[in-house]
Write a protein that holds these residues in place. Structure first.
Motif, mmCIF file in Angstrom:
data_model
loop_
_atom_site.group_PDB
_atom_site.id
_atom_site.type_symbol
_atom_site.label_atom_id
_atom_site.label_comp_id
_atom_site.label_asym_id
_atom_site.label_seq_id
_atom_site.Cartn_x
_atom_site.Cartn_y
_atom_site.Cartn_z
ATOM 1 N N TYR A 92 57.280 34.395 0.870
ATOM 2 C CA TYR A 92 58.627 34.905 1.363
ATOM 3 C C TYR A 92 58.544 35.181 2.851
ATOM 4 N N ARG A 93 57.344 35.601 3.258
ATOM 5 C CA ARG A 93 57.183 35.462 4.807
ATOM 6 C C ARG A 93 57.469 34.365 5.544
ATOM 7 N N THR A 94 56.979 33.213 4.929
ATOM 8 C CA THR A 94 57.009 31.809 5.240
ATOM 9 C C THR A 94 58.474 31.387 5.642
ATOM 10 N N ARG A 95 59.141 31.751 4.505
ATOM 11 C CA ARG A 95 60.419 31.416 4.403
ATOM 12 C C ARG A 95 61.358 32.393 5.451
ATOM 13 N N THR A 135 60.615 30.985 9.015
ATOM 14 C CA THR A 135 61.349 29.643 9.155
ATOM 15 C C THR A 135 62.907 29.857 9.527
ATOM 16 N N GLY A 136 63.622 31.103 8.800
ATOM 17 C CA GLY A 136 64.925 31.484 9.125
ATOM 18 C C GLY A 136 65.169 32.115 10.475
ATOM 19 N N ASP A 137 64.086 32.862 10.785
ATOM 20 C CA ASP A 137 64.059 33.342 12.089
ATOM 21 C C ASP A 137 63.934 32.461 13.188
ATOM 22 N N THR A 138 63.340 31.282 13.210
ATOM 23 C CA THR A 138 63.231 30.450 14.067
ATOM 24 C C THR A 138 64.571 29.236 14.323
ATOM 25 N N ARG A 139 65.044 29.089 13.171
ATOM 26 C CA ARG A 139 66.290 28.572 12.831
ATOM 27 C C ARG A 139 67.449 29.113 13.515
ATOM 28 N N THR A 140 67.624 30.378 13.253
ATOM 29 C CA THR A 140 68.504 31.274 13.698
ATOM 30 C C THR A 140 68.558 31.367 15.182
ATOM 31 N N ALA A 172 61.681 29.778 22.619
ATOM 32 C CA ALA A 172 61.322 30.063 21.124
ATOM 33 C C ALA A 172 61.118 31.320 20.906
ATOM 34 N N PRO A 173 60.990 31.893 19.510
ATOM 35 C CA PRO A 173 60.501 33.269 19.270
ATOM 36 C C PRO A 173 59.147 33.333 19.679
ATOM 37 N N SER A 174 58.738 34.956 19.835
ATOM 38 C CA SER A 174 57.376 35.111 20.335
ATOM 39 C C SER A 174 56.493 35.022 19.305
ATOM 40 N N SER A 175 55.151 34.564 19.486
ATOM 41 C CA SER A 175 54.325 34.422 18.331
ATOM 42 C C SER A 175 54.002 35.790 17.907
ATOM 43 N N LYS A 176 53.250 35.605 16.449
ATOM 44 C CA LYS A 176 52.702 37.097 16.073
ATOM 45 C C LYS A 176 51.601 37.520 16.853
ATOM 46 N N ALA A 177 50.730 36.959 17.781
ATOM 47 C CA ALA A 177 50.003 37.544 18.539
ATOM 48 C C ALA A 177 50.739 38.395 19.551
ATOM 49 N N VAL A 178 51.656 37.695 20.284
ATOM 50 C CA VAL A 178 52.452 38.459 21.235
ATOM 51 C C VAL A 178 53.045 39.575 20.727
ATOM 52 N N ALA A 179 53.865 39.568 19.478
ATOM 53 C CA ALA A 179 54.379 40.570 18.667
ATOM 54 C C ALA A 179 53.441 41.769 18.648
ATOM 55 N N ARG A 180 52.262 41.363 18.230
ATOM 56 C CA ARG A 180 51.304 42.737 17.983
ATOM 57 C C ARG A 180 50.999 43.274 19.331
ATOM 58 N N VAL A 196 60.457 38.962 14.865
ATOM 59 C CA VAL A 196 59.117 38.916 14.827
ATOM 60 C C VAL A 196 58.414 39.972 15.403
ATOM 61 N N ILE A 197 58.977 40.743 16.490
ATOM 62 C CA ILE A 197 58.309 41.807 16.914
ATOM 63 C C ILE A 197 58.709 43.096 16.082
ATOM 64 N N SER A 198 60.073 43.136 15.607
ATOM 65 C CA SER A 198 60.491 44.031 14.731
ATOM 66 C C SER A 198 59.466 44.106 13.324
ATOM 67 N N ASP A 199 58.893 43.126 13.061
ATOM 68 C CA ASP A 199 57.928 42.963 11.882
ATOM 69 C C ASP A 199 56.741 43.796 12.286
#
Length: 219
Positions: free
Chosen positions: A3-6, A9-14, A30-38, A61-64
């Motif tokens: 689910y997280r992978t999908r 993918t939807g986050d990036t496409r949008t 591009a969206p921020s990476s998970k490392a930047v988000a943390r 991504v940062i919301s998560d």
């Protein structure tokens, strides 16, 4: 995990679609990476019931990352200007309280949401797309919306650091917050990024200025 992978993918496409349609509203490629988000979410306090506001939530991504750190009973609000991203966030993250609007109206948006002050504000706003008065106004809104001692973080890329508008923004950070720090850089982000943090001064025994102007420069 699937689910997280999908979802990613939807986050990036949008996000990429929104850039093509409204390039003036999104400053990243591009969206921020998970490392930047943390790193950006590291300002979220562990106080039960804390209120955390995200500005320019984008693909989420940062919301998560904020949600992963949010303490029990906390409230998470995402302010997003782009209509496509608002619809995406509401569809992909039904747990997130999405408020459509401009960060320049932050005080009014929070008032309508029943929030008096936020414990932390996390930003992905494209500061180099703002002129000087816009930068001052938005930072003033953020500072006025934080509790004394509240924390702020904002994501930026190394590529914008030589730009005059960014240098102006960096000066405004020092004027606006009692302390300013940096986290990173994260080299594998596209492009490489870092996070600036700021802490609002604790109450100093004098009344706050009326309205939402910038605090006076520190002496």
């Amino acid at each position: 995990m699937l689910y997280r992978t999908r979802a990613a993918t939807g986050d990036t496409r949008t996000f990429l679609s929104a850039i093509v349609r409204h390039p003036h509203q999104l400053g990243a490629i591009a969206p921020s990476s998970k490392a930047v988000a943390r790193l950006a979410a590291s300002v979220v306090p562990d106080t039960p019931g804390a209120v955390v506001v995200e500005l320019g939530a984008g693909g989420g991504v940062i919301s998560d990352a904020i949600r992963d750190r949010l303490p029990p009973g906390g409230r998470q609000i995402a302010v997003e200007l782009n209509d496509d991203m608002v619809r995406h966030l509401r569809r992909s993250r039904p747990w997130l309280e999405v408020v459509p609007g401009d960060a320049g109206d932050l005080g009014d948006l929070l008032t309508r949401a029943g929030v008096t002050r936020a414990d932390a504000v996390v930003s992905s706003l494209p500061w180099t797309l703002f002129d000087d008065p816009q930068q001052e106004h938005v930072l003033g809104e953020i500072a006025a919306s934080l509790v004394p001692g509240g924390r702020f973080s904002t994501v930026t890329t190394l590529a914008v650091m030589p730009i005059p508008r960014f240098r102006r923004f960096r000066t405004l950070l020092d004027r606006t917050f009692a302390t300013v720090g940096t986290l990173g850089p994260v080299w594998h982000n596209i492009p490489p990024a870092l996070v600036y943090t700021g802490t609002r001064a604790a109450a100093a025994g004098r009344p706050e200025k009326a309205g939402r102007d910038l605090p006076e420069p520190r002496r």
